[in-house]
Scaffold this motif. Sequence first.
Motif, PDB file in Angstrom:
ATOM      1  N   LYS A  37       0.828  -1.208   0.000  1.00 32.80           N
ATOM      2  CA  LYS A  37       0.000   0.000   0.000  1.00 32.80           C
ATOM      3  C   LYS A  37       0.861   1.255   0.000  1.00 32.80           C
ATOM      4  CE  LYS A  37      -4.149   1.812   0.324  1.00 32.80           C
ATOM      5  NZ  LYS A  37      -5.151   1.632  -0.753  1.00 32.80           N
ATOM      6  N   VAL A  38       1.943   1.233   0.757  1.00 30.66           N
ATOM      7  CA  VAL A  38       2.858   2.384   0.812  1.00 30.66           C
ATOM      8  C   VAL A  38       3.467   2.651  -0.563  1.00 30.66           C
ATOM      9  CG1 VAL A  38       5.010   3.260   1.795  1.00 30.66           C
ATOM     10  CG2 VAL A  38       3.386   2.032   3.248  1.00 30.66           C
ATOM     11  N   VAL A  39       3.986   1.611  -1.195  1.00 28.01           N
ATOM     12  CA  VAL A  39       4.604   1.764  -2.516  1.00 28.01           C
ATOM     13  C   VAL A  39       3.575   2.239  -3.530  1.00 28.01           C
ATOM     14  CG1 VAL A  39       5.766   0.557  -4.405  1.00 28.01           C
ATOM     15  CG2 VAL A  39       6.376   0.031  -2.040  1.00 28.01           C
ATOM     16  N   ASP A  40       2.371   1.698  -3.458  1.00 25.87           N
ATOM     17  CA  ASP A  40       1.319   2.072  -4.399  1.00 25.87           C
ATOM     18  C   ASP A  40       0.966   3.551  -4.281  1.00 25.87           C
ATOM     19  OD1 ASP A  40      -0.796   1.316  -6.348  1.00 25.87           O
ATOM     20  OD2 ASP A  40      -2.150   1.849  -4.721  1.00 25.87           O
ATOM     21  N   ILE A  41       0.849   4.052  -3.060  1.00 28.03           N
ATOM     22  CA  ILE A  41       0.512   5.466  -2.846  1.00 28.03           C
ATOM     23  C   ILE A  41       1.604   6.364  -3.410  1.00 28.03           C
ATOM     24  CG2 ILE A  41       0.271   7.248  -1.072  1.00 28.03           C
ATOM     25  CD1 ILE A  41      -1.248   5.189   0.612  1.00 28.03           C
ATOM     26  N   TRP A  42       2.860   6.026  -3.098  1.00 28.10           N
ATOM     27  CA  TRP A  42       3.966   6.849  -3.588  1.00 28.10           C
ATOM     28  C   TRP A  42       4.110   6.748  -5.109  1.00 28.10           C
ATOM     29  CZ3 TRP A  42       6.633  10.766  -1.786  1.00 28.10           C
ATOM     30  CH2 TRP A  42       6.625  11.003  -0.416  1.00 28.10           C
ATOM     31  N   TYR A  43       3.900   5.556  -5.652  1.00 32.77           N
ATOM     32  CA  TYR A  43       4.007   5.386  -7.103  1.00 32.77           C
ATOM     33  C   TYR A  43       2.965   6.245  -7.822  1.00 32.77           C
ATOM     34  CZ  TYR A  43       3.714   3.319 -11.731  1.00 32.77           C
ATOM     35  OH  TYR A  43       3.692   3.147 -13.095  1.00 32.77           O
ATOM     36  N   LEU A  56      12.009  -1.474   0.339  1.00 32.32           N
ATOM     37  CA  LEU A  56      12.887  -2.088  -0.652  1.00 32.32           C
ATOM     38  C   LEU A  56      13.804  -3.114  -0.001  1.00 32.32           C
ATOM     39  CD1 LEU A  56      14.139  -2.385  -3.438  1.00 32.32           C
ATOM     40  CD2 LEU A  56      15.501  -0.319  -2.987  1.00 32.32           C
ATOM     41  N   ASP A  57      14.395  -2.761   1.124  1.00 31.07           N
ATOM     42  CA  ASP A  57      15.268  -3.705   1.827  1.00 31.07           C
ATOM     43  C   ASP A  57      14.496  -4.955   2.237  1.00 31.07           C
ATOM     44  OD1 ASP A  57      17.819  -4.343   3.354  1.00 31.07           O
ATOM     45  OD2 ASP A  57      16.379  -4.306   5.000  1.00 31.07           O
ATOM     46  N   LEU A  60      13.092 -10.713   1.571  1.00 34.11           N
ATOM     47  CA  LEU A  60      12.032 -11.709   1.637  1.00 34.11           C
ATOM     48  C   LEU A  60      11.608 -12.260   0.278  1.00 34.11           C
ATOM     49  CD1 LEU A  60       9.752 -10.017   4.340  1.00 34.11           C
ATOM     50  CD2 LEU A  60      11.406 -11.858   4.672  1.00 34.11           C
ATOM     51  N   LEU A  61      11.714 -11.426  -0.756  1.00 35.43           N
ATOM     52  CA  LEU A  61      11.237 -11.842  -2.077  1.00 35.43           C
ATOM     53  C   LEU A  61      12.356 -12.083  -3.079  1.00 35.43           C
ATOM     54  CD1 LEU A  61       8.221  -9.348  -2.384  1.00 35.43           C
ATOM     55  CD2 LEU A  61       8.187 -11.713  -1.553  1.00 35.43           C
ATOM     56  N   GLY A  62      13.508 -11.453  -2.856  1.00 35.47           N
ATOM     57  CA  GLY A  62      14.640 -11.627  -3.768  1.00 35.47           C
ATOM     58  C   GLY A  62      14.821 -10.443  -4.696  1.00 35.47           C
ATOM     59  N   LEU A  63      16.039 -10.328  -5.246  1.00 35.57           N
ATOM     60  CA  LEU A  63      16.375  -9.186  -6.107  1.00 35.57           C
ATOM     61  C   LEU A  63      15.601  -9.188  -7.419  1.00 35.57           C
ATOM     62  CD1 LEU A  63      20.255  -9.081  -5.611  1.00 35.57           C
ATOM     63  CD2 LEU A  63      18.568  -7.521  -4.645  1.00 35.57           C
ATOM     64  N   GLU A 120      12.166  -0.426  -6.310  1.00 32.85           N
ATOM     65  CA  GLU A 120      13.352   0.266  -6.824  1.00 32.85           C
ATOM     66  C   GLU A 120      12.950   1.413  -7.739  1.00 32.85           C
ATOM     67  OE1 GLU A 120      16.576  -3.436  -6.936  1.00 32.85           O
ATOM     68  OE2 GLU A 120      15.144  -3.172  -8.591  1.00 32.85           O
ATOM     69  N   TYR A 121      11.985   1.159  -8.601  1.00 33.41           N
ATOM     70  CA  TYR A 121      11.538   2.194  -9.530  1.00 33.41           C
ATOM     71  C   TYR A 121      10.888   3.366  -8.792  1.00 33.41           C
ATOM     72  CZ  TYR A 121       8.983   4.482 -13.317  1.00 33.41           C
ATOM     73  OH  TYR A 121       8.476   5.404 -14.191  1.00 33.41           O
ATOM     74  N   THR A 122      10.031   3.069  -7.818  1.00 31.42           N
ATOM     75  CA  THR A 122       9.339   4.123  -7.073  1.00 31.42           C
ATOM     76  C   THR A 122      10.322   4.969  -6.276  1.00 31.42           C
ATOM     77  OG1 THR A 122       7.383   2.697  -6.900  1.00 31.42           O
ATOM     78  CG2 THR A 122       7.482   4.583  -5.429  1.00 31.42           C
ATOM     79  N   LEU A 123      11.269   4.313  -5.617  1.00 33.71           N
ATOM     80  CA  LEU A 123      12.290   5.058  -4.871  1.00 33.71           C
ATOM     81  C   LEU A 123      13.152   5.874  -5.824  1.00 33.71           C
ATOM     82  CD1 LEU A 123      13.680   5.753  -2.227  1.00 33.71           C
ATOM     83  CD2 LEU A 123      14.997   3.640  -2.415  1.00 33.71           C
TER      84      LEU A 123
END
Length: 315
Positions: A179-185, A234-235, A240-243, A252-255
Amino acid sequence: MLPAPIVGTHEERIRRTNNVTLSKRSLIEFCMSEAAKLLSMKKYQLAIPAAIQALNFSKDVDGDNSMTVVDPYLYLAEAFLGLDKITQAEEYLSFGRWIVLNSPGFSDRTASKLYQLLGRINFARGNYDLAKKDFAEGVFFSSRYSGAEAIPTAQGYFSLGEVFLSQGNIEHALAFFDKVVDIWYKYLSALHTSREAEKNLENSGMVLPGGEASVQPLLEEYIAEGKTQLEKVLDCRRRLLGLGHIATGEAEYTLGLLEYFLMNNDNAAEILISAAQKCYESQLGHSHPSCVHVSSVLAMVQNQLAMKAESDFQY
């Protein structure tokens, strides 16, 4: 014998009192602005004197139990939290909380900040269930104040994700981080579209109606918080999910967009967006619309870097 001092008329005394009050309110505004700026820069020790001055002036002007003293109390609580001085933070927060709960006219913005800080204190003390309740209250009030999909509300979602992560509930933690990434994206994409539209209008000799941008600028504190949130998300996704996971590439794109548009850090933006491009190409293929879009933004960032390099070379 010296003549008696002239104290002025009643109207003059009122005018002088009003001028002093206006001066104090200006000082309150200045001190609060400085405290907010220092807090956003994580300079917690330096923020404390500014917040204390704002608190003292607010008490002097409006009284010890007025709503105007709440924000200085919250700033002091935030500063001491940043210094890991939980007891002092809790003390200042309790003063602010008492005033808010006994004042019918408190704002949703103030309530959101209050519950966010209460959640952080409970989280620091390991009271995870209480922290989740506080953060949820913060999200509720922030949603009423600025919207459920707004940048200020993202802080609450992020905090809830951190609590679930600490409890070992990975699925719920990742859901809140999504949700955080989605809002910022969405915000950064809208900002990118808005700036491109402004650029096109400028090149054609036109301007937006009223000269106003369609995307509202953010306060420095939200930008700093957003960078911290996205870095931690991102970390977490990398661990947890891998690179190579598409969700990692999305973070990575959003940041990278935040670094480029709001932090003015082209070098960091290029590294992050380049990593996102490789991930998107691997998972979606070169011709996928998302991959094409990321590649176009990467080209824009690289072009900006080339222009700066050329400018530095000329000097």
